[in-house]
Design a protein around this motif. Sequence first.
Motif, mmCIF file in Angstrom:
data_model
loop_
_atom_site.group_PDB
_atom_site.id
_atom_site.type_symbol
_atom_site.label_atom_id
_atom_site.label_comp_id
_atom_site.label_asym_id
_atom_site.label_seq_id
_atom_site.Cartn_x
_atom_site.Cartn_y
_atom_site.Cartn_z
ATOM 1 N N GLU A 6 3.365 9.174 9.135
ATOM 2 C CA GLU A 6 3.616 7.740 9.049
ATOM 3 C C GLU A 6 4.411 7.211 10.235
ATOM 4 N N GLU A 57 -4.392 6.089 -2.645
ATOM 5 C CA GLU A 57 -4.391 5.504 -1.313
ATOM 6 C C GLU A 57 -5.346 4.311 -1.232
ATOM 7 N N ASP A 110 4.168 -0.680 2.290
ATOM 8 C CA ASP A 110 4.200 0.443 3.226
ATOM 9 C C ASP A 110 4.713 1.648 2.445
ATOM 10 N N GLY A 111 4.569 2.839 3.017
ATOM 11 C CA GLY A 111 5.054 4.048 2.366
ATOM 12 C C GLY A 111 4.087 4.665 1.387
ATOM 13 N N HIS A 145 -3.340 1.418 -2.685
ATOM 14 C CA HIS A 145 -2.288 1.014 -1.738
ATOM 15 C C HIS A 145 -1.294 0.073 -2.424
ATOM 16 N N GLY A 196 1.334 6.400 2.006
ATOM 17 C CA GLY A 196 0.965 7.761 2.395
ATOM 18 C C GLY A 196 2.003 8.762 1.969
ATOM 19 N N ARG A 197 3.279 8.426 2.188
ATOM 20 C CA ARG A 197 4.364 9.332 1.795
ATOM 21 C C ARG A 197 4.352 9.580 0.298
ATOM 22 N N SER A 233 5.084 15.036 6.431
ATOM 23 C CA SER A 233 4.553 13.851 5.759
ATOM 24 C C SER A 233 5.094 12.583 6.396
ATOM 25 N N SER A 234 6.369 12.590 6.747
ATOM 26 C CA SER A 234 6.967 11.422 7.385
ATOM 27 C C SER A 234 6.402 11.217 8.790
#
Length: 402
Positions: free
Chosen positions: A85, A221, A228-229, A224, A231-232, A81-82
Amino acid sequence: MKRDHLVHAVRERLVRLPPPHASHYGVVPARPPEAGIALTEVLSRLSRASQAIGRVQALAEDMEDHFQISRILKRQEAISSSAIEGTNSTLDELLAVEDAEDEDARSQVRQVRDYAVLLDRLVPEAQARGPAIFTLDMIQRLHAEAMRSDSDYRDVPGKLRQTVVWIGGGGHIAYSTWNPPPPDRVRDCLLDTIDYLRNEGLQAVHQNLVTRMAVAHAHFEAVHPFRDGNGRVGRLLLPIMMAADGTVPLYLSSYIDAHKDEYYAALKGAQQQLEWAGIVGFLADAVIGTVDELMVTRRALKRLQGEWIGRRKFRKNAASTRALDVLTNHPVLTVKRLGQLLDVSSAQASQAVDQLVAVNILRERTGYQRNRVFVASEVLTIVNRPFGAEPALPERPNDATA
């Protein structure tokens, strides 16, 4: 973001963004759909996904803690997952931070560790609390803990964004593929996601678990909510949803990372065109592929353990014998850590390590006399292979005799 890429119902949700982006528009996503969704084209994939989940449930029933099939799976989830990104670590590095107590790890490894530790804590909490676990405070804490080691993050971790963000476009909003809602609409939109996650509406009747996972993920998503972050956090919510539903959680990021183009296309279809079948079908395939991969890995590790047993005469209940079961979840460790895991003295743990080194089950990798780190490299070879690749058991060295 081009208006002609948006279906009419999405264009109706456009609002002007604040300066300095006032010539552009963001989308305020509608509430996630709770009624039935047209999924005829993916019903067979959904059925196979349900069968795959059933296979894991049956497997887990024979285990002491069926909500944590494997510690390693959570670590692979954190790494994959990381990586999506752009935050990169290896399984070896991550396990060294945890089991070998490497306090000098670089920032990206610490970020991945934080992700894994979150799963360790939140999966059992979700299993205990059910969908009530999903609150605004929980989502913000999730982000805060996932991003706390990211020295490049420009906002306060866990705080909802106060700036305009966009997806795609190479840094230029004029070429973006999706503009989330303006900052003053983020909180209400996120509350819509959370209300859906709590599963108290018609979705509890009309939508199965995989469908709800797909819809919730796409909506989160689209909102948002953080600079940032997202997606994680969005991918963290998937196994947490499964645990909250009473289902053994699966960790899907390795599949997603291996199929990124399809993933982004499915998200885009759901967000721009409200084509939910694409993201539902993708999540169904992710479940099927992840379960298949899990079964292949488990069989390979069982074969490896059987091969280990043939390398020396292991006494029943000896520390070295018991260590064979530990190493599949802790393939990087110190003598101290093995002693803690087996609840034996330092002398017993040291003797067990020496015996395992003698038959090439463990190898020492530091070259130091103190603070030594030992690695079951054959386990890492199996669990760290590319997604979908056949596991290759390493050849036994000629000198691996006892």
